[in-house]
Motif scaffolding. Structure first.
Motif, PDB file in Angstrom:
ATOM      1  N   PHE A 255      -0.302   6.480  -1.577  1.00  0.00           N
ATOM      2  CA  PHE A 255       0.014   5.758  -0.462  1.00  0.00           C
ATOM      3  C   PHE A 255      -1.288   4.426  -0.974  1.00  0.00           C
ATOM      4  O   PHE A 255      -1.457   3.538  -1.230  1.00  0.00           O
ATOM      5  N   TRP A 256      -2.563   5.324  -0.880  1.00  0.00           N
ATOM      6  CA  TRP A 256      -3.449   4.707  -1.255  1.00  0.00           C
ATOM      7  C   TRP A 256      -4.444   4.629  -1.948  1.00  0.00           C
ATOM      8  O   TRP A 256      -5.227   3.369  -2.195  1.00  0.00           O
ATOM      9  N   PHE A 257      -3.325   4.675  -2.850  1.00  0.00           N
ATOM     10  CA  PHE A 257      -4.095   3.975  -4.229  1.00  0.00           C
ATOM     11  C   PHE A 257      -3.651   2.459  -4.563  1.00  0.00           C
ATOM     12  O   PHE A 257      -4.526   2.049  -5.097  1.00  0.00           O
ATOM     13  N   TYR A 258      -2.578   2.495  -3.665  1.00  0.00           N
ATOM     14  CA  TYR A 258      -2.317   1.131  -3.212  1.00  0.00           C
ATOM     15  C   TYR A 258      -2.826   1.038  -2.157  1.00  0.00           C
ATOM     16  O   TYR A 258      -3.475  -0.738  -2.255  1.00  0.00           O
ATOM     17  N   SER A 259      -2.864   1.080  -1.034  1.00  0.00           N
ATOM     18  CA  SER A 259      -3.331   0.654   0.144  1.00  0.00           C
ATOM     19  C   SER A 259      -5.080   0.029  -0.024  1.00  0.00           C
ATOM     20  O   SER A 259      -5.459  -1.133   0.805  1.00  0.00           O
ATOM     21  N   HIS A 260      -6.105   1.727  -0.448  1.00  0.00           N
ATOM     22  CA  HIS A 260      -6.873   0.715  -1.100  1.00  0.00           C
ATOM     23  C   HIS A 260      -7.469  -0.577  -1.105  1.00  0.00           C
ATOM     24  O   HIS A 260      -7.738  -1.169  -0.371  1.00  0.00           O
ATOM     25  N   PRO A 261      -6.219  -1.045  -3.085  1.00  0.00           N
ATOM     26  CA  PRO A 261      -6.985  -1.765  -2.590  1.00  0.00           C
ATOM     27  C   PRO A 261      -6.510  -3.031  -2.239  1.00  0.00           C
ATOM     28  O   PRO A 261      -6.758  -4.731  -2.245  1.00  0.00           O
ATOM     29  N   ALA A 262      -5.307  -2.999  -1.668  1.00  0.00           N
ATOM     30  CA  ALA A 262      -4.985  -3.683  -0.856  1.00  0.00           C
ATOM     31  C   ALA A 262      -5.484  -4.142   0.364  1.00  0.00           C
ATOM     32  O   ALA A 262      -5.852  -5.371   0.852  1.00  0.00           O
ATOM     33  N   VAL A 263      -7.156  -3.603   0.197  1.00  0.00           N
ATOM     34  CA  VAL A 263      -7.185  -4.280   1.717  1.00  0.00           C
ATOM     35  C   VAL A 263      -8.441  -5.060   0.844  1.00  0.00           C
ATOM     36  O   VAL A 263      -8.572  -6.413   1.884  1.00  0.00           O
TER      37      VAL A 263
END
Ligand code: HEM
Ligand SMILES: [Cu+2]
Lengths: 556, 303
Positions: A255-263
């Motif tokens: 999830f955070w592998f996507y959601s951090h770049p997503a910020v």
């Protein structure tokens, strides 16, 4: 059929053809492949979702005025903050600037007539809409109580809400994001006007490029995470279930592998907008243009390496935590460079405090504070105390809402005359910008204090000693809500009665200002040729890009 | 903000250092923006003209290096405190924590149990061995600056040493469903004398290890692991803390997690030389039972 005989709602002159008057039927909008019209389609949807998410925020802030859970039940509160988070992140923030301003401006800024794949562009709007409606349906049919993060095993094994429907909506919307990213990358590679070298691109175009890279590379990981969630919840495949040997934390990694770049999908476009506005309103070339470009690319790249800082207390290896902590400090450097360079751009400028400029300066302040509090969270022992408290809530609202949304408003006002061919009231606009800045700080600064004092996030009830700060925050939210609603009034007014805008009301240098306001369907009568770097504001009697594309003399 | 553990003042040290740094940077940026805004507002008589190319390059490199330097320093400073805290003191008092929707169940070494409350003596290091029965929870004591996610299917550890007598909030701070905000409790820090009085007033019950010994027999573990039956299964005496050879030449340290996995997921790591015949106790042994069995295996009373 389609030509309006009279000056239409938005038309520049009676009978004049522009992208807005090119067709007036519903069909001509729903089947359009004009990037400018698609931008408006997105804008309509995004405005809807923004106010829906805002309504949920209002409900939460009302609940939190008292320590007791007296307005909503526990489940209702949980569903409300999930609705707020899901809608705001996936159906407002992620698409906001790229799909509206990006779609509208990118081809114009590089002297192209269209994006590379116009039909894909329209298709991605439908995908996004389908995802949005699916999620909306889930949220209305009883709601989801997992939070926008869908953490397992709660989401897969314990929640009895409409998790699958909501996740499916997000999944579908993800493909829209990927399509937009591919489209922008291709557009920038293939369709730049003659003379538009990479180092002559406006920073907004660079921002779209960096954002698109992140969209294309990160979103598939989210899709995978959601598929795995789907597999476990719908078919009982043991993936995250510890009783069957699964790993509940695996989901957080994906999830955070996507959601951090997503910020960074949310903040890079904001950086692009602010660079354009500050350069124009200070009438200076952006300080350290090349550094600004590299900083954005660095942010996009290092952004992929810091996801683990969301999981410092999840029981991951202490060594991994150290590495993620170090990288998180490293990524703060390019962000700091950008802040310094915006400040440096003001030096020796001719600063005009127009509405977009006030929003942009507000952005710099809020983004700086949001970024600095990120350093607190990157420091391991401090993160242990602060994470999952209101400190985090405050931190991400400063970046995502204070930063991204302020920049969105800056861009909306800056390019409003180009998009609609009308001017809005500067006085009312400035008033909105200033109230947004104060309302925002009033709402979210108290949450830093709350977090430090130990108030956990996602609490529907709380110990009474936290109340004073909550009341402050809720009071600020009233001001903020007003500041978000106000532009709807005067911008709406401007659509109907606003003074007509000239083609280049800010006297700006970008190619988008070289065509008519609003632009004709095919953007430029003749393909423009670029002869120099962007932002030649302070060169004495600078020559705008030659030859001027529009066919009539136009300065008022 | 109250500082009630040995860690708290040190975390606050970093907090205030960073706050100072942030205020300084905010002031620097804010003041520069204000000064430039005033001095270079449109129509003012200030001198303009370009900044020399060379100079602006030097400024860029200057502030890039400066920020990098400051950030690396902050990282190092914070990371140093973190690594110091890795080691859990050997003499720490061990408390078992089982989290479930929506309560905290805590057990003292002597078998005393509490729900949503934990009595501890001041000045004594306390080690928490925690697991969850359902979803992820998080054990958070703001006054101690301590927080640790509590995961299902795994033991996680945390420790603190209370430094001030008083009652402090215990929060669950990983969102865990409907009554997440009610999954709260209190940590009651007492003087050693008061703690001893409290502790002796508790219905003692058997210690965890003793209860575990009973289960060890009752659940049939002795059938294979008992003194006379070691042909089929390895003896468990003195196992805790040893490196155990498993299958393909690897060694696994027999810590709490390994013991737990061996009970619930026995096929995961088979001790070298034994057939994979042990049944899983998944669904047979409750989370509390596992805690007791593990306490027994750690106790040195295993024969
Ligand atoms: C008037 C403006 C707003 C107010 C008063 C507000 C308030 C809140 C509150 C009270 C929470 C829940 C905190 C918690 O318990 O964890 C929250 C969460 C959140 N907000 Fe906002 N918000 C506002 C605007 C926005 C906007 C404009 C966005 C995005 C564009 C946004 C994005 C989020 C996200 C992503 C979360 C996390 C949801 C979660 O914890 O699952 N908020 N907000
Ligand atoms: Cu919990």
């Amino acid at each position: 059929m389609g030509d309006a005989p009279e000056a239409g709602l938005l038309g520049r002159e009676p009978g004049e053809r522009n992208y807005l008057t090119a067709g007036t039927t519903v069909r001509s909008w729903l089947l359009t492949t004009d990037h400018k019209r698609i931008a408006l389609l997105y804008a309509a949807g995004i405005t809807f979702f923004f106010f829906l998410g805002g309504a949920a925020a209002t409900l939460m802030r009302a609940e939190l005025v008292t320590p007791a859970g007296d307005l909503l039940t526990a489940d209702e509160y949980n569903r409300t903050f999930t609705l707020h988070g899901v809608i705001m992140v996936w159906f407002f923030l992620v698409p906001s600037i790229p799909t509206t301003l990006g779609n509208f401006l990118l081809p114009l800024m590089i002297g192209a007539n269209e994006v590379a794949y116009p039909k894909l562009n329209l298709f991605s709007w439908y995908l996004w809409l389908a995802g949005g409606l699916l999620t909306l349906f889930a949220l209305l049919a009883g709601g989801v109580d997992t939070g926008w993060t869908f953490y397992t095993p709660f989401s897969t094994l314990y929640s009895n809400s409409h998790v699958l429907l909501a996740a499916a909506g997000v999944f579908v919307a993800g493909f829209s994001s990927i399509a937009t990213g591919i489209n922008f990358i291709a557009t920038l590679h293939l369709l730049r006007a003659r003379g538009m070298t990479w180092m002559r691109l406006p920073l907004f175009a660079w921002a779209m490029y960096a954002t698109s890279l992140v969209m294309v590379l990160a979103t598939p990981v989210l899709a995978m995470a959601l598929l795995l969630l789907f597999a476990e919840r719908a078919f009982g495949l043991p993936i995250f279930d510890p009783r069957a040997g699964g790993d509940p934390v695996l989901f957080q990694h994906l999830f955070w592998f996507y959601s951090h770049p997503a910020v960074y999908i949310m903040i890079l476009p904001a950086m692009g907008v602010v660079s354009e506005v500050i350069a124009c309103e200070a009438r200076r070339r952006v300080f350290g243009y090349e550094f600004m470009v590299y900083a954005m690319l660095m942010i996009a790249i290092i952004g992929f390496m810091v996801w683990g800082h969301h999981m410092f207390i999840s029981g991951q290896s202490p060594f991994a935590s150290l590495v993620f902590s170090a990288l998180s400090f490293v990524i703060a450097v390019p962000s700091a460079i950008k802040v310094f360079n915006w400040t440096g751009t003001l030096y020796r400028g001719q600063i005009r405090f127009s509405t977009p400029m006030l929003y942009a300066l507000g952005f710099v302040g809020l983004f700086t504070l949001g970024g600095l509090t990120g350093l607190f969270l990157a420091s391991l022992p401090l993160d242990v105390h602060l994470t999952d408290t209101y400190f985090v809530t405050a931190h991400f609202h400063y970046i995502m809402v204070g930063g991204s949304v302020s920049a969105f408003f800056a861009g909306l006002h800056f390019w409003w005359p180009k998009i609609t061919g009308r001017l809005y009231s500067e006085t009312l606009g400035r008033f909105a910008a200033v109230s947004m800045f104060f309302g925002f700080n009033f709402t979210f600064f108290p949450q830093f204090v709350l977090g430090y004092l130990g108030m956990p996030r996602r609490y529907h009830e709380y110990p009474p000693e936290f109340q004073a700060w909550h009341v402050m925050s809720s009071t600020g939210a009233v001001v903020l809500a007003f500041a978000y609603l106000w532009p709807l009034c005067y911008l709406g007014w401007s659509l109907v009665k606003g003074e007509r805008a000239s083609d280049n009301p800010h006297d700006a240098t970008g190619l988008e200002w070289q065509t008519r306001s609003p632009p004709p369907t095919d953007n430029f009568a003749e393909p423009p040729i670029v002869t120099g770097p962007p932002y030649r504001y302070h060169e004495e009697g600078y020559a705008p890009h030659a030859p001027a594309a529009a066919d009539e003399p136009q300065r008022p | 903000m109250i500082q009630a553990s040995t860690l708290a003042p040190r975390v606050d040290g970093i907090f205030w250092m960073l706050t100072g740094l942030s205020v300084a940077i905010m002031l620097l940026v804010g003041l520069l923006i204000l000064i430039f805004s005033f001095r270079y507002r449109r129509g003012s008589k200030a001198k303009r003209g370009p900044v020399p190319e060379k100079l602006s390059g030097e400024i860029e490199i200057g502030w890039t290096v400066a920020t990098l330097f400051v950030f690396v320093f902050v990282f190092w400073f914070a990371a140093a405190l973190d690594t110091e805290q890795f080691e859990i003191p050997k003499d720490a008092m061990e408390i078992h924590v089982v989290a479930k929707q929506w309560m905290w169940k805590l057990e003292h070494p002597n078998g005393a149990r509490e729900i949503n409350a934990l009595h501890v003596p001041v000045g004594v290091p306390v080690k928490l061995v925690m697991t969850s029965q359902d979803v992820i929870h998080s054990f958070f004591v703001p006054a101690f600056r301590t927080k640790q996610d509590v995961l299902p299917g795994r033991y996680v550890q945390a420790w603190f040493q209370a430094s001030k007598v008083g009652t402090y909030h215990l929060f669950c701070t990983e969102y865990c469903g409907t009554d997440h905000s009610r999954m709260i409790g209190g940590i009651i820090v007492q003087s050693p004398a008061d703690y001893a009085r409290w502790s002796s007033g508790q219905p003692q019950g058997d210690s965890l290890a003793d209860q575990g010994a009973g289960l060890f027999v009752a659940m049939g573990c002795t059938g294979c692991h008992g003194g006379s039956a070691v042909v089929r299964a390895p003896s468990l005496a003195g196992l805790y803390g040893r490196a155990v050879p498993v299958g393909d030449g690897r060694f696994v340290t027999a810590d709490e997690g390994y013991l737990r996995d061996s009970i619930l997921l026995p096929q995961k790591d088979i001790v070298a030389g034994y057939a994979p015949v042990m049944p899983s106790y998944q669904g047979v042994a409750s989370e509390d039972d596992v805690v007791k069995l593990v306490a027994y295996l750690k106790s040195g009373k295993v024969k």
